[in-house]
Design a protein around this motif. Structure first.
Motif, PDB file in Angstrom:
ATOM      1  N   ALA A   9       0.826  -1.207   0.000  1.00  0.00           N
ATOM      2  CA  ALA A   9       0.000   0.000   0.000  1.00  0.00           C
ATOM      3  C   ALA A   9       0.862   1.260   0.000  1.00  0.00           C
ATOM      4  N   LEU A  10       1.927   1.274   0.781  1.00  0.00           N
ATOM      5  CA  LEU A  10       2.788   2.450   0.844  1.00  0.00           C
ATOM      6  C   LEU A  10       3.535   2.680  -0.462  1.00  0.00           C
ATOM      7  N   VAL A  11       3.876   1.603  -1.169  1.00  0.00           N
ATOM      8  CA  VAL A  11       4.540   1.741  -2.472  1.00  0.00           C
ATOM      9  C   VAL A  11       3.637   2.481  -3.449  1.00  0.00           C
ATOM     10  N   VAL A  12       2.392   2.049  -3.581  1.00  0.00           N
ATOM     11  CA  VAL A  12       1.499   2.696  -4.548  1.00  0.00           C
ATOM     12  C   VAL A  12       1.164   4.116  -4.107  1.00  0.00           C
ATOM     13  N   LEU A  13       1.060   4.362  -2.805  1.00  0.00           N
ATOM     14  CA  LEU A  13       0.787   5.719  -2.331  1.00  0.00           C
ATOM     15  C   LEU A  13       1.962   6.644  -2.640  1.00  0.00           C
ATOM     16  N   ALA A  14       3.180   6.155  -2.451  1.00  0.00           N
ATOM     17  CA  ALA A  14       4.358   6.979  -2.725  1.00  0.00           C
ATOM     18  C   ALA A  14       4.476   7.314  -4.202  1.00  0.00           C
ATOM     19  N   ILE A  15       4.176   6.335  -5.069  1.00  0.00           N
ATOM     20  CA  ILE A  15       4.309   6.556  -6.512  1.00  0.00           C
ATOM     21  C   ILE A  15       3.162   7.406  -7.052  1.00  0.00           C
ATOM     22  N   ASP A  16       1.922   7.038  -6.717  1.00  0.00           N
ATOM     23  CA  ASP A  16       0.774   7.750  -7.284  1.00  0.00           C
ATOM     24  C   ASP A  16       0.629   9.158  -6.734  1.00  0.00           C
ATOM     25  N   SER A  17       1.041   9.389  -5.495  1.00  0.00           N
ATOM     26  CA  SER A  17       0.964  10.738  -4.927  1.00  0.00           C
ATOM     27  C   SER A  17       1.918  11.691  -5.621  1.00  0.00           C
TER      28      SER A  17
ATOM     29  N   PHE B 139      12.592   2.826  -3.625  1.00  0.00           N
ATOM     30  CA  PHE B 139      11.495   3.613  -4.192  1.00  0.00           C
ATOM     31  C   PHE B 139      11.728   5.112  -4.055  1.00  0.00           C
ATOM     32  N   ARG B 140      12.546   5.533  -3.102  1.00  0.00           N
ATOM     33  CA  ARG B 140      12.899   6.952  -3.041  1.00  0.00           C
ATOM     34  C   ARG B 140      13.705   7.338  -4.286  1.00  0.00           C
ATOM     35  N   SER B 141      14.616   6.461  -4.697  1.00  0.00           N
ATOM     36  CA  SER B 141      15.394   6.726  -5.902  1.00  0.00           C
ATOM     37  C   SER B 141      14.514   6.656  -7.148  1.00  0.00           C
ATOM     38  N   TYR B 142      13.578   5.706  -7.160  1.00  0.00           N
ATOM     39  CA  TYR B 142      12.678   5.549  -8.311  1.00  0.00           C
ATOM     40  C   TYR B 142      11.792   6.785  -8.485  1.00  0.00           C
ATOM     41  N   VAL B 143      11.190   7.240  -7.389  1.00  0.00           N
ATOM     42  CA  VAL B 143      10.328   8.424  -7.450  1.00  0.00           C
ATOM     43  C   VAL B 143      11.136   9.648  -7.860  1.00  0.00           C
ATOM     44  N   ARG B 144      12.360   9.767  -7.338  1.00  0.00           N
ATOM     45  CA  ARG B 144      13.219  10.898  -7.696  1.00  0.00           C
ATOM     46  C   ARG B 144      13.550  10.879  -9.184  1.00  0.00           C
ATOM     47  N   GLY B 145      13.873   9.710  -9.721  1.00  0.00           N
ATOM     48  CA  GLY B 145      14.170   9.606 -11.143  1.00  0.00           C
ATOM     49  C   GLY B 145      12.981   9.973 -12.004  1.00  0.00           C
TER      50      GLY B 145
ATOM     51  N   GLU C 166      20.650   8.735 -13.722  1.00  0.00           N
ATOM     52  CA  GLU C 166      21.498   8.137 -12.685  1.00  0.00           C
ATOM     53  C   GLU C 166      20.648   7.411 -11.639  1.00  0.00           C
ATOM     54  N   ALA C 167      19.565   8.037 -11.207  1.00  0.00           N
ATOM     55  CA  ALA C 167      18.699   7.431 -10.197  1.00  0.00           C
ATOM     56  C   ALA C 167      18.027   6.173 -10.726  1.00  0.00           C
ATOM     57  N   LEU C 168      17.544   6.208 -11.965  1.00  0.00           N
ATOM     58  CA  LEU C 168      16.835   5.057 -12.528  1.00  0.00           C
ATOM     59  C   LEU C 168      17.787   3.899 -12.825  1.00  0.00           C
ATOM     60  N   ARG C 169      18.997   4.217 -13.257  1.00  0.00           N
ATOM     61  CA  ARG C 169      19.970   3.138 -13.518  1.00  0.00           C
ATOM     62  C   ARG C 169      20.389   2.458 -12.212  1.00  0.00           C
TER      63      ARG C 169
END
Length: 740
Positions: A143-151, A180-186, A199-202
């Protein structure tokens, strides 16, 4: 298989509705009651006896939702899941409540946020709360993963919320939090700082093992990173586009375009994405859901239409655009038919919230919208919208088949139904004007969309300011420029046509195209407006029989603030033998609502009300004063089965039509057309009570000899000829909608 699933669904529905014990064997899981899996299931569902799994209302609703989802009936599945989650919450079955809320997030969100993202986030929040109560670390993490990404999505309208969820995710699982912090940042830096984003996504692709040892999970998130990296580096390998995701296919088509494939190949690839989107929308009957789909899928339809136009396939381009034009009104057409045999649920809160909205409306007006009552009004309107949506959901999910369905119209289907002397002009957001006649459809001309938007804004500002005499020459200049851009290019194709139906786009809804100087398009012709080709075709296909003795229903001046309205109603009714007129404090709302479905001509002489941010909740002031006012809301009109050949809205702002994001139409005229009216007359802006009464006097005199559009044009010319009412503010506001 679909028939089998439908039979099972009906069996489950009967079990839920009637508690039929005989169906237990049909829906029982068949598992060993003593097995560990069965005990886990019982614990999740908050039950003790395995037999209850086949008769418990929550479990039955959950199973039925799964079947409906398999049948593609997503909206009905959502309604059943909501019913299940309420029962699970009441008995504190938090594990399963979280799972069902997670299912609701997935269904409401749709294909990569093509649904209602705000509502989806709410379900994800409820899932997180349920998993936290249940002590489920795995569920809480999901649940926290989808909230972090969709928000963090641009359409989420929540600032800084993603960081809050990322912090909570790190508390639950440090590796997940870091990844997921790096993913959201990328994702966030993709368009503003490409090197940092890459860089973040790689790093995420190299560290995907932090999430799971499962190969499938790693492949999924590695590909999600690649889908974003390809924006920066087109050579990044990406997995094949999902056949069920319109957005995946859309981006795959854009990636594949290298300038060598040609416009035809590109158009074919993009239309595959459109077909996938249409397969998803085929089962959608809710107007609100269609509206959200139009916004999120709009880029796909626009790009596909432009590619078809470049490939020399104008009719295909027009049909593609129509599939994403005012689709919410097709949902209203469906609801209108379903409400004919339905009643509002006993638990409806819409009446309560209507009263709250009216009370706060008066308070907000008193403090000029600067006090707390303005926020209270917004809250009441939001709750009213939710209550009305719940009522519609009840009708959609309890109606018995066959269900009425209204799909997008094709230009060819419409051409077959058009009279010989008619032409339909479609102004599109891709800058093309298309014409449809009995002989077929074709591209007529191009126009500059952005320049037209600016001219429309200037015209509306000047036309609604009659006190500024210095701007008269400026208004004439803007009117001529607007006519040159949008009217002159079509004069040749309409030269021998007696009736013109216009489908505007964007800001063109705010200007009276038919009366623009120096040579009005409506001179000698009947001109009207419709929200879409699909609505027009539905109107043409609806059988109507005009009665010899028509019935007139008139309502006006409920609070005494319109001194000329009573005389206006008396004159309008004088041309009809069978007439009912109510005005002032003597208006009986129940009688009016009972008379409307059987009326042939309806005249409202009252105040119209619109709300910023809630265009779907327009209303007409029917009775009472102050906090005791009663409004006839747009959703109330959808529930009426109208047969009127003409409805006149002599009320300020009641003819206001807006183009919402996604090429969606909003306005009372469109709602009335969807409810069965054949033609609607209404103003685009606030109108003068005295001048409107005079205009309506001439309009009804002409209506005895010609149709509504022609009668309106003649009445406008009379008002225009007066020295004190020559400014467009006094005569140009009223427009004819529907059939001319």
């Amino acid at each position: 298989m679909r028939l089998t699933l439908e039979r099972v669904r009906r069996t489950l529905r009967d079990c839920r509705a009637h508690g039929v014990a005989a169906v237990r064997a049909q829906v029982a899981s068949g598992a060993d009651p003593a097995s560990e899996a069965m005990q886990v299931t019982l614990q999740w569902a908050g039950l003790r006896d395995p037999a209850e799994l086949s008769t418990d209302p929550a479990m039955i609703a959950w199973r039925e939702a799964g079947i409906l989802q398999s049948l593609g009936r997503t909206e009905e599945a959502i309604a059943h899941l909501r019913r299940a989650v309420r029962a699970l919450h009441e008995r504190r079955a938090y594990d399963m409540e979280g799972e069902v809320e997670f299912q609701l997030w997935e269904l409401v969100r749709g294909d990569r946020a093509t649904g209602d993202l705000g509502a989806a986030l709410r379900h994800a929040e409820l899932a997180e709360a349920a998993f936290r109560k249940a002590g489920s670390e795995g569920g809480l993490r999901r649940a926290l993963v989808v909230l972090a990404i969709d928000s963090d999505l641009p359409t989420a309208r929540v600032v800084g919320r993603s960081e809050f969820y990322l912090d909570r995710l790190a508390e639950v699982d440090a590796d997940y939090g870091a990844w997921f912090r790096s993913y959201v940042r990328g994702t966030r830096l993709l368009w503003s700082a490409s090197e940092e984003a890459a860089e973040a996504l790689r790093w995420c692709m190299d560290s995907v093992h932090l999430l799971s040892d499962d190969a499938g999970t790693q492949a999924h998130w590695r590909n999600e990173c690649a889908r974003k990296l390809v924006v920066i580096d087109p050579s990044t390998p990406v997995a094949e586009a999902s056949p069920t995701s319109a957005h995946d296919q859309f981006f795959a088509a854009l990636r594949a375009f290298d300038g060598q494939a040609g416009d035809v190949v590109t158009a074919d690839r993009l239309h595959q994405a459109v077909r996938t989107a249409e397969e998803d929308r085929r089962h959608v009957r809710s107007a609100a859901t269609q509206r959200s789909r139009s916004v999120s899928l709009g880029a796909i339809y626009l790009e596909a239409a432009e590619s078809s136009q470049r490939a020399g396939r104008p009719v295909e381009a027009l049909d593609t655009l129509e599939r994403n034009t005012s689709r919410s009104l097709l949902g209203l057409l469906t609801l209108n038919r379903l409400w004919a045999d339905a009643e509002a649920p006993a638990t409806s809160l819409s009446t309560q919230y209507k009263q709250q909205a009216v009370r706060y409306l008066g308070q907000s007006a008193a403090d000029a919208g600067t006090g707390g009552s303005h926020k209270q009004l917004g809250t009441a309107l939001q709750r009213l919208r939710r209550a009305l949506s719940d009522d519609d959901e009840h009708v959609l999910t309890t109606a018995l088949p066959p269900y009425p369905r209204f799909g997008p119209a094709s230009a060819a289907a419409l051409a077959e139904r058009l009279p010989q002397d008619d032409i339909v002009l479609v102004y599109t957001p891709i800058g093309q004007i298309y014409g449809i006649t009995r002989d077929g459809a074709d591209n007529v001309a191009a126009y500059d969309v952005q320049a037209t938007e600016r001219l429309c804004t200037d015209y509306h500002r000047l036309a609604t300011s009659p006190e500024s005499h210095d701007d008269c020459s400026r208004l004439a200049t803007v009117s001529a420029a607007l006519a040159a851009a949008c009217v002159d290019p079509v004069r040749k194709v309409v030269a021998d046509r007696r009736r013109i139906v216009i489908v505007p786009s964007g800001a063109l809804w705010s200007v009276p195209l038919a009366v623009l100087d120096p040579s009005p398009l409506g001179a000698g012709r009947a001109v009207s407006y419709v929200p879409s080709l699909s609505v027009l075709l539905a109107m043409l296909e609806q059988s109507r029989h005009r009665r010899r003795v028509e019935r007139f229903v008139g309502v006006g001046d409920p609070d005494g603030s319109l001194p000329h309205a009573a005389a206006e109603l008396v004159h309008a009714a004088s041309g009809f033998y069978d007439r009912t007129v109510q005005s002032g404090s003597g208006i009986d709302e129940a009688t009016v609502l009972a008379d409307l479905p059987e009326a042939d001509v309806v005249h409202f002489a009252c105040h119209g009300i619109t709300f910023d941010g809630y265009p779907d909740l327009s209303a007409l002031h029917m009775t009472g004063t102050g906090a005791d006012r009663h409004l006839l809301w747009a959703p109330d009109l959808v529930r009426l089965q109208l047969r009127a050949r003409l409805i006149v809205l002599a009320a300020c702002h009641s003819g206001l039509s807006r183009a919402l994001p996604g090429n969606e139409y909003s306005g009372l005229p469109g709602v009335l057309l969807a409810s069965g009216a054949r033609a609607v007359i209404g103003p685009l802006w606030q109108v003068d009570d005295r001048v409107t009464a005079t205009l309506m006097h001439h309009f009804y005199n002409g209506l005895r000899r010609v149709g509504p559009a022609a009668a309106l044009h003649r009445a406008q010319q009379v008002i225009r000829s007066g020295p004190d009412t020559a400014h467009p503010y006094y005569w140009a506001a009223f427009q004819s909608f529907g059939l001319p």
